[in-house]
Design an enzyme around this catalytic site. Structure first.
Site, PDB file in Angstrom:
ATOM      1  CE  LYS A  17      -5.009 -19.803 -23.429  1.00 27.37           C
ATOM      2  NZ  LYS A  17      -3.561 -20.143 -23.398  1.00 27.37           N
ATOM      3  CB  SER A  63       0.350 -20.350 -25.109  1.00 32.01           C
ATOM      4  OG  SER A  63       0.383 -21.653 -25.626  1.00 32.01           O
ATOM      5  CB  SER A  65      -2.863 -22.267 -26.730  1.00 32.56           C
ATOM      6  OG  SER A  65      -2.511 -21.731 -25.455  1.00 32.56           O
TER       7      SER A  65
END
Lengths: 124, 487
Positions: B78, B177, B153
């Site tokens: 990420k 997330s 996310s």
């Protein structure tokens, strides 16, 4: 019950934006006032709970409250020792502007400057 | 095909020399080139760096050195995780082009285990969102239906795994997330106990909630990645000193006799009937394996959204104060006024959702409102934690849906921030309590979209989650989306 509830109007938004160091356009501030007001109205449901004798959660790592069995006591403070970290050059490498081995900002460092420097400069 | 191998099998083949790390890297490069122009899971990939990493692993093997637990296993990162010298943006224009001077601890641990690190994945800006549509660099698409959001996310990390571009990835979970995008894309996603994984080098969103965890194609693979990244780190003062467990071997542990709580509040209004049926079927499979199923109550569940959005935004407003154009990232310097520079930089650099949350967080912390909002929310947080205390006195784990619906359409919730927030209702309570949680694929719905089962356990009992998830996986199996036309 907490008594102090606000309706978020434009003047409030301008005040908060200043605290948050955000320059907002008129259109942004207008839209945010109604969006944030709707979210705060949802948050007001917390008022229906009596929390008079409830302590706030301040440390998830402390004790076992809410965390089930098995969690050790808070990790506590480490010894205050100086260890190698990011080097001076590395720390300055990503700065938009640097001067004399430090981060350069308007006014304080560049009191006599006539124009903002366009290109990043590095002084080792 | 390399991408069809489970993580443990892939590492074993690389260690045995049946497959070289270079072959793995070449396959990743080919799949990313074929699939990612449509899916946009990655913000940055570096084929040259990837091939160099692979050659280093192959050289190490050629010299007779033992290889690590993730030998030749590609793990996508990420973009909230700092990578030395590699662009790290957290999905924001304010960090466009930023190259950190150090690696996050989890990145260093993956590299030390001989993993390959192909690139950085798309995300909602500063992890604020549930759809990856709030990325400053455009949305990621769900490989099961490209008109749908992958969740967020950590949407890019979920899609990298779902589309089998990489078998594993890392995400961060502040209010769901990792778990919600895992459910939306049909992969395994783990949010470990708060403090279990070092956050050194994670760009902070809400510091009392943020936790790094893995996505993987299979439960055992997720357990192996967690085993590599978990454990105490002196560079993170919130990292727990407790020893880590053998998560991978927990995948073979029997589940017979475990008491599973099923909370009424997670099967209430707003839950899609198809999701409910699939989740109840998965719980039924655990019962067949000898688990005892028990109805429980978590009475403060409905307050989690309000509590979370006060606490998370308050912490975000403080954490994001560091982005001021002085030390890194964007600077807008039109005049010689410092305050003007801060304001202009932050106005140009932050997107609408980030501004919304910074303002909300600044407001709830401001003079005159702190007690009514922030302190109140921290007290309700205690009530939510006590709900779990009471529940875990009666049961060993909790099973429930990960999200109330399957993946929603791109754009569907973008104009109504509150409806986006409410979609996180089932993932927020575990975040507020700091307990570990995992999403495992439970079924595919009539529309073909994946549905996730969420499992929750007491702090530091990740092993129990892996045992239960592996049992579900044996019953349900995990499919990949049909992308043969592209592969």
């Amino acid at each position: 019950m907490p008594a102090q509830r606000a309706r978020l109007d434009r003047a409030q938004i301008d005040h908060i934006a200043k605290l948050a160091a955000l320059s907002l356009s008129d259109a942004e501030a207008h839209a945010l006032a109604s969006e944030l007001d709707a979210i705060l109205r949802h948050v007001e449901q917390l008022d229906s709970l009596d929390t008079t004798d409830v302590p706030p959660t301040t440390d998830l790592l402390a004790g076992s409250a809410g965390a089930g069995p098995g969690l050790p006591a808070g990790s506590g403070w480490r010894e205050d020792r100086v260890l190698p970290g990011v080097s001076h050059d590395d720390a300055l490498a990503a700065a938009p502007r640097s001067s004399l081995g430090g981060f350069a900002v308007p006014t304080f460092v560049d009191a006599n400057a006539t124009a903002p420097a366009a290109a990043p400069k590095r002084h080792a | 095909m390399i991408e069809e191998l489970p993580i443990a099998a892939l590492a074993a083949r690389v260690r045995a020399g049946d497959i070289t790390a270079t072959q793995v890297a070449e396959r990743v490069i080919a799949r990313v080139a074929a699939l990612d122009p449509r899916l946009h899971a990655f913000l940055e990939t570096s084929p040259d760096a990837l091939l160099a990493q692979a050659r280093a692993v192959d050289d190490k093997r050629a010299q007779g050195e033992p290889l690590g637990a993730l030998a030749g296993v590609p793990v996508a990162l990420k973009d909230a995780l700092c990578t030395r010298g590699r662009v790290t943006t957290a999905g924001s224009k304010i960090l466009g082009g930023y190259r950190p001077p150090y690696d996050a601890t989890v990145v260093a641990r993956l590299a030390a285990a001989d993993a390959l690190l192909p690139g950085k994945t798309n995300m909602d800006e500063f992890a604020m969102g549930s759809s990856t549509e709030h990325s400053a660099f455009g949305p990621t698409r769900n490989p099961w239906d490209e008109a749908r959001a992958p969740g967020g996310s950590s949407g890019g990390s979920a899609v990298a795994v779902a589309a089998r571009m990489t078998p594993a990835s890392l995400g961060s979970d502040t209010g769901g997330s990792i778990r919600q995008p895992a459910a939306f894309t049909g992969v395994v996603g783990v949010k470990p106990t708060y403090g279990r994984v070092s956050r050194y080098g994670l760009i902070a969103f809400a510091s009392s909630l943020d936790q790094i965890g893995p996505f993987a194609t299979d439960v055992r693979g997720a357990a192996r990645v967690l085993e590599v990244i978990a454990g105490h780190d002196p560079r993170d003062a919130t990292s727990l000193a407790a020893p880590t467990a053998a998560y991978e071997s927990a995948c073979d542990a029997p589940v017979r006799g475990l008491r599973i709580g099923v909370p009424d509040e997670y099967f209430a209004e707003g839950l899609d009937p198809e999701v409910e049926a699939s989740v109840r079927a998965a719980i039924g499979a655990l019962e067949k394996d000898g688990c005892t199923i028990k109805r429980i109550r978590l009475p403060h569940t409905s307050y989690a959204v309000a509590t979370y959005y006060v606490i998370a935004t308050a912490e975000a407003s403080s954490n994001l104060a560091r982005f001021d154009g002085v030390r890194y990232g964007l600077r807008i310097e039109k005049t010689h006024d410092l305050r003007q520079m801060y304001g202009d930089t932050r106005d140009a650099g932050f997107g609408a959702e980030v501004k919304r949350r910074i303002l909300l967080g600044t407001f709830v912390l401001s003079a005159g409102y702190y007690d009514a909002y922030y302190l109140k929310a921290q007290k309700v947080r205690t009530l939510i934690r006590r709900d779990f205390d009471a529940a875990f006195a009666e049961v060993d784990a909790i099973a429930c849906p990960t999200a109330p619906t399957c993946a929603f359409k791109l754009g569907d919730k973008l104009t109504d921030p509150l409806s986006m927030y409410l979609s996180d209702i089932y993932t927020l309570p575990a975040s507020l309590a700091g307990i570990p949680a995992l999403s495992v694929p439970a079924a595919r719905g009539a529309s073909g979209l994946p549905i996730g089962l969420q499992l929750l356990a007491p702090s530091l009992e990740e092993s129990r989650l892996f045992a239960l998830a592996a049992a579900v996986e044996r019953h349900v199996g995990i499919a990949a989306p049909a992308m043969s036309a592209l592969a």
